[in-house]
Scaffold this motif. Structure first.
Motif, PDB file in Angstrom:
ATOM      1  N   LEU A 110       0.927  -1.281  -0.025  1.00  0.00           N
ATOM      2  CA  LEU A 110      -0.067  -0.030   0.024  1.00  0.00           C
ATOM      3  C   LEU A 110       0.746   0.929  -0.046  1.00  0.00           C
ATOM      4  O   LEU A 110       2.131   1.398   0.723  1.00  0.00           O
ATOM      5  N   ILE A 111       0.848   2.111  -1.070  1.00  0.00           N
ATOM      6  CA  ILE A 111       1.467   3.510  -1.016  1.00  0.00           C
ATOM      7  C   ILE A 111       0.508   4.646  -0.946  1.00  0.00           C
ATOM      8  O   ILE A 111      -0.511   4.549  -1.408  1.00  0.00           O
ATOM      9  N   GLN A 112       1.160   5.807  -0.670  1.00  0.00           N
ATOM     10  CA  GLN A 112       0.424   6.997  -0.735  1.00  0.00           C
ATOM     11  C   GLN A 112       1.547   8.112  -0.647  1.00  0.00           C
ATOM     12  O   GLN A 112       2.423   7.799  -0.135  1.00  0.00           O
ATOM     13  N   PRO A 113       1.405   9.412  -1.521  1.00  0.00           N
ATOM     14  CA  PRO A 113       2.289  10.518  -1.366  1.00  0.00           C
ATOM     15  C   PRO A 113       2.073  11.175  -0.089  1.00  0.00           C
ATOM     16  O   PRO A 113       0.896  11.149   0.454  1.00  0.00           O
ATOM     17  N   LEU A 114       3.114  11.652   0.538  1.00  0.00           N
ATOM     18  CA  LEU A 114       3.102  12.436   1.689  1.00  0.00           C
ATOM     19  C   LEU A 114       2.778  13.856   1.191  1.00  0.00           C
ATOM     20  O   LEU A 114       3.602  14.145   0.089  1.00  0.00           O
ATOM     21  N   PRO A 115       2.325  14.891   2.221  1.00  0.00           N
ATOM     22  CA  PRO A 115       2.294  16.199   1.698  1.00  0.00           C
ATOM     23  C   PRO A 115       3.450  17.071   1.503  1.00  0.00           C
ATOM     24  O   PRO A 115       4.485  16.495   2.176  1.00  0.00           O
ATOM     25  N   LYS A 116       3.835  17.858   0.528  1.00  0.00           N
ATOM     26  CA  LYS A 116       4.840  18.575   0.020  1.00  0.00           C
ATOM     27  C   LYS A 116       5.235  19.321   1.583  1.00  0.00           C
ATOM     28  O   LYS A 116       4.388  19.796   2.266  1.00  0.00           O
ATOM     29  N   GLY A 117       6.631  19.746   1.512  1.00  0.00           N
ATOM     30  CA  GLY A 117       6.957  20.753   2.591  1.00  0.00           C
ATOM     31  C   GLY A 117       7.403  20.112   3.933  1.00  0.00           C
ATOM     32  O   GLY A 117       7.559  20.629   4.846  1.00  0.00           O
ATOM     33  N   LEU A 118       7.311  18.750   3.970  1.00  0.00           N
ATOM     34  CA  LEU A 118       7.658  18.020   5.392  1.00  0.00           C
ATOM     35  C   LEU A 118       9.192  18.153   5.577  1.00  0.00           C
ATOM     36  O   LEU A 118       9.957  18.027   4.685  1.00  0.00           O
ATOM     37  N   HIS A 119       9.638  18.174   6.898  1.00  0.00           N
ATOM     38  CA  HIS A 119      11.004  18.068   7.180  1.00  0.00           C
ATOM     39  C   HIS A 119      11.565  17.024   7.808  1.00  0.00           C
ATOM     40  O   HIS A 119      12.723  16.800   7.777  1.00  0.00           O
ATOM     41  N   SER A 120      10.732  16.429   8.652  1.00  0.00           N
ATOM     42  CA  SER A 120      11.046  15.192   9.422  1.00  0.00           C
ATOM     43  C   SER A 120       9.916  14.244   9.774  1.00  0.00           C
ATOM     44  O   SER A 120       8.811  14.873   9.703  1.00  0.00           O
ATOM     45  N   CYS A 121      10.114  13.128   9.914  1.00  0.00           N
ATOM     46  CA  CYS A 121       9.177  12.111  10.258  1.00  0.00           C
ATOM     47  C   CYS A 121       9.739  11.260  11.248  1.00  0.00           C
ATOM     48  O   CYS A 121      11.007  11.236  11.717  1.00  0.00           O
ATOM     49  N   ARG A 122       9.018  10.768  12.279  1.00  0.00           N
ATOM     50  CA  ARG A 122       9.400   9.814  13.228  1.00  0.00           C
ATOM     51  C   ARG A 122       8.337   8.735  13.178  1.00  0.00           C
ATOM     52  O   ARG A 122       7.029   8.580  12.874  1.00  0.00           O
TER      53      ARG A 122
END
Length: 135
Positions: A110-122
């Motif tokens: 399962l895939i999906q794009p993440l919103p633009k402009g993100l700087h970090s994820c945990r």
């Protein structure tokens, strides 16, 4: 400036700002299980049996671009931590990110794009799955 004009102006700024802001916190959760239907033709004396068991969540990945043929972004702390503690610094990759949820014994993802402009994820550890919290 009269009161009604200020209220309309304030409402307009809030409404426009909420829809246009980049980098707002985002949370993504992989589904716990994935149902997959396989089809096959019998070969020789062999019969086809398709299990109805759902495939349990296996792992989560972040890609720089569509997962079809681009680069998997390794977590900053992948060498030292368990997946539930992963953290990613996205830098300039934040405009073309995708998240992938993989499942045990299945080639289906399962895939999906993440919103633009993100700087970090945990990583977020859930009961039987994982998710992401990104900013």
């Amino acid at each position: 400036m009269n009161r009604s004009y200020r209220l309309v102006l304030a409402w307009g700024l809030l409404a426009f700002g909420a829809g246009a802001a980049h980098g707002d916190p985002v949370s993504v959760q992989c589904p716990e299980k994935l149902g997959v239907s396989d089809a096959a033709s019998a070969v020789g004396d062999w019969q086809v049996f398709v299990s109805s068991n759902a495939h349990a969540f296996s792992r989560l990945r972040i890609y720089n671009g569509h997962p079809r043929g681009t680069v998997v972004l390794d977590a900053d702390n992948a060498a030292d931590e368990q997946p539930a503690n992963y953290r990613w610094t996205l830098g300039n990759a934040g405009d073309s990110l995708w998240v992938e949820c993989a499942y045990h014994a299945s080639a289906v993802r399962l895939i999906q794009p993440l919103p633009k402009g993100l700087h970090s994820c945990r990583a977020l550890k859930l009961d039987t799955s994982m998710g992401l919290a990104c900013e």
